[in-house]
Design an enzyme around this catalytic site. Structure first.
Site, short mmCIF file in Angstrom:
data_model
loop_
_atom_site.label_atom_id
_atom_site.label_comp_id
_atom_site.label_asym_id
_atom_site.label_seq_id
_atom_site.Cartn_x
_atom_site.Cartn_y
_atom_site.Cartn_z
N TYR A 7 0.83 -1.22 0.00
CA TYR A 7 0.00 0.00 0.00
C TYR A 7 0.86 1.27 0.00
O TYR A 7 0.40 2.33 -0.43
CB TYR A 7 -0.94 0.04 1.21
CG TYR A 7 -2.06 -0.99 1.17
CD1 TYR A 7 -2.20 -1.87 0.10
CD2 TYR A 7 -2.97 -1.09 2.20
CE1 TYR A 7 -3.20 -2.82 0.07
CE2 TYR A 7 -4.00 -2.03 2.18
CZ TYR A 7 -4.09 -2.90 1.11
OH TYR A 7 -5.10 -3.83 1.08
N LYS B 261 3.00 -15.46 2.51
CA LYS B 261 2.88 -16.16 1.22
C LYS B 261 4.31 -16.51 0.80
O LYS B 261 4.80 -16.12 -0.26
CB LYS B 261 2.18 -15.23 0.21
CG LYS B 261 1.84 -15.87 -1.12
CD LYS B 261 0.73 -16.89 -1.03
CE LYS B 261 0.48 -17.51 -2.40
NZ LYS B 261 -0.37 -18.71 -2.34
N ASP C 96 -3.49 -18.01 1.66
CA ASP C 96 -4.66 -18.65 1.03
C ASP C 96 -5.25 -19.71 1.96
O ASP C 96 -6.48 -19.81 2.11
CB ASP C 96 -4.31 -19.22 -0.36
CG ASP C 96 -2.93 -19.88 -0.41
OD1 ASP C 96 -2.14 -19.69 0.54
OD2 ASP C 96 -2.65 -20.57 -1.40
N ASP D 143 -5.58 -6.55 5.78
CA ASP D 143 -6.74 -5.76 5.35
C ASP D 143 -7.85 -6.70 4.90
O ASP D 143 -9.02 -6.57 5.29
CB ASP D 143 -6.29 -4.85 4.19
CG ASP D 143 -7.33 -3.82 3.82
OD1 ASP D 143 -8.32 -3.68 4.55
OD2 ASP D 143 -7.16 -3.14 2.79
N ASP E 192 -11.44 -8.23 7.31
CA ASP E 192 -12.84 -8.08 6.88
C ASP E 192 -13.54 -9.44 6.83
O ASP E 192 -14.70 -9.57 7.19
CB ASP E 192 -12.92 -7.40 5.50
CG ASP E 192 -13.11 -5.90 5.63
OD1 ASP E 192 -12.69 -5.34 6.67
OD2 ASP E 192 -13.69 -5.27 4.72
#
Ligand code: NAD
Length: 353
Positions: free
Chosen positions: A141, A186, A219, A243, A247
Site C-alpha cells: 500500500y 505467502k 490462502d 486488510d 474483513d
C-alpha cells in the site's frame, strides 16, 4: 488516574457512537475514581466543511497532547467525488502518521447469544475469541507505484525492523492471552514473505520461547478462518493480507457494529475506533450499534491507560447487555424486537454502576 482523551466524532454515525463512548468513559471514571478529560475535535468531512482541511492543526495539537485518541468514523457521499482535492480519508491516514501507529489490533469475539447473526454455522463459531494484528504502515500500500497506458505496478517492501516490531507486538499480546500465535504469509511465492517467515522463525524461539507458533500461507489462512476459527488466538500478518483477512474475520461476529480496533505504535498513545465506517444509510436515525465503539473504549483503557480491570468491566457490561437480550437492528434476529443506539448504551451502562 487523570488522563486526556481526544474524541474525534467525524462523519455519519461517527458523532452518534462517539456520544455513547463519552458516556461510557464518564461511567468508568465515576465507578473507578478516575478523571478523564475529553477534548472533542473535528476530522474528516466535518473538518473539511468547517476548515477546508480533513485534519486541522487544532486536531493534530489535541491528539499530540492526548494519552489516547478515539475516532468515530470518517467519510460519506457528500465528500466522495473522486476528483476532489481533499478527502475525509486523508484525515485518517494523516492521523495514523501523526501518532506513529503501525500495529492494528482487531479482536473478534463471538457472543454465543449472537451466533445466529453470522452466516456461519453455530457449531463452527462456538468459542471464537481471536485477535488480528495487522501491520499498518508498510508493504504494497505504501510502495512505489507506476502506471502507463498498458501496465501498472505496486512495489511491496518490508524491512527486518518493520517485521520484528509487529511480530513482537503480536507475541506480547499472545503472552497475555492464550499463548498461541499464527503468522500468515505467502512465503512460497513472495520474497517479502520469505523475509517475514525468516524473521519470525528466528525471533519467536529466542524472544518468546513459551509462545506456540503456527505458520500459515495466506490462502490457507483464509480457508482455516472459516473452517476452524475457534482454534486461533493471535494472528499476525502484513498490511494487505491483514486488510483482507480482517474483513473476512468480521463476518464471524455477524455485524460490523460489534467489532472494535486499536492502532498502536511505540508509545502508549493509541488510536481507537470501531472497524465500521460512517454508515451513511443509517446516519441520523439513532439505530447504529454502539458496541464496536464501546468495545474500543475497553481497548483504550487497556492499551493506552493500563487500566485492565476497567477494560474488563466494559467488556463484561457489553456481554451482560447482549446476554440480557438487548439488540440493535443489525444484530436482531428476523422479527426480533430491537432498540436504539441510546437505549443499547443505557443497557450497557447498567453494568457499569
Ligand atoms: P460502513 O461500515 O459505513 O457500512 C457498511 C454497512 O454496515 C452499512 O449497511 C451500515 O449501515 C452497516 N453498519 C456499519 N456500522 C454499523 C453500526 N455501528 N451499526 C449498525 N450497522 C452498521 O461501510 P461503507 O458503507 O462501505 O462506507 C461508508 C463510508 O464510510 C464511506 O465513505 C467509507 O469511505 C467510510 N469508511 C470509513 C472508515 C473509517 O472511518 N475508519 C472505515 C470504513 C469506511
Amino acid at each position: 488516574m487523570e488522563a486526556l482523551i481526544t474524541l474525534l466524532p467525524g462523519d455519519g454515525i461517527g458523532p452518534e457512537v462517539t456520544e455513547c463512548t463519552q458516556k461510557v468513559l464518564d461511567a468508568v471514571a465515576t465507578m473507578f475514581g478516575h478523571t478523564f478529560n475529553c477534548d472533542t475535535q473535528r476530522i474528516g468531512g466535518a473538518a473539511i466543511d468547517a476548515t477546508g482541511n480533513p485534519l486541522p492543526a487544532a486536531t493534530i495539537a489535541s491528539c499530540e497532547a492526548a494519552d489516547a485518541v478515539f475516532l468515530g468514523a470518517v467519510g460519506g457521499p457528500k465528500w466522495s467525488d473522486p476528483n476532489a482535492k481533499v478527502r475525509p480519508e486523508q484525515g485518517l491516514l494523516g492521523l495514523r502518521s501523526v501518532l506513529g501507529v503501525f500495529a492494528n489490533l482487531r479482536p473478534v469475539k463471538v457472543y454465543s447469544e449472537l451466533v445466529g447473526a453470522s452466516p456461519l454455522r453455530p457449531e463452527i463459531l462456538e468459542g471464537v475469541d481471536l485477535v488480528f494484528v495487522r501491520e499498518l504502515t508498510g508493504g504494497i500500500y505504501f510502495g512505489e507505484k507506476t502506471r502507463d497506458a498498458t501496465s501498472a505496478s505496486d512495489l511491496c517492501t518490508y524491512t527486518v525492523d518493520e517485521i520484528e516490531r509487529i511480530v513482537r507486538v503480536a507475541a506480547r499480546l499472545a503472552a497475555e492471552r492464550n499463548g498461541r500465535l499464527c503468522s500468515i504469509d505467502k512465503a512460497n511465492v513472495l520474497e517479502t514473505s520469505r523475509l517475514w517467515r525468516n524473521v519470525t522463525d528466528r525471533l519467536m524461539p529466542s524472544e518468546f520461547p513459551d509462545i506456540e507458533l503456527e505458520t500459515l500461507l495466506v490462502d490457507a489462512a483464509a480457508m482455516h478462518l472459516l473452517s476452524r476459527p475457534a482454534d486461533f488466538d493471535v494472528l499476525v500478518t502484513e498490511n494487505m493480507f491483514g486488510d483482507i483477512l480482517t474483513d473476512e474475520a468480521s463476518m464471524l461476529a455477524g455485524s460490523l457494529g460489534m467489532l472494535p480496533s486499536a492502532s498502536l505504535g511505540t508509545s502508549t498513545v493509541g488510536l481507537y475506533e470501531p472497524i465500521h465506517g460512517s454508515a451513511p444509510d443509517i446516519a441520523g436515525k439513532g439505530v447504529a450499534n454502539p458496541c464496536a465503539s464501546i468495545a474500543s473504549v475497553a481497548l483504550l483503557l487497556r492499551h493506552s491507560l493500563g487500566l485492565h480491570a476497567e477494560a474488563l468491566a466494559v467488556e463484561q457490561a457489553i456481554g451482560q447487555a447482549i446476554a440480557a437480550g438487548a439488540r440493535t437492528a443489525d444484530i436482531a434476529a428476523a422479527g426480533e424486537a430491537y432498540i436504539s443506539t441510546t437505549e443499547m448504551t443505557a443497557e450497557i451502562l447498567r453494568g457499569l454502576n
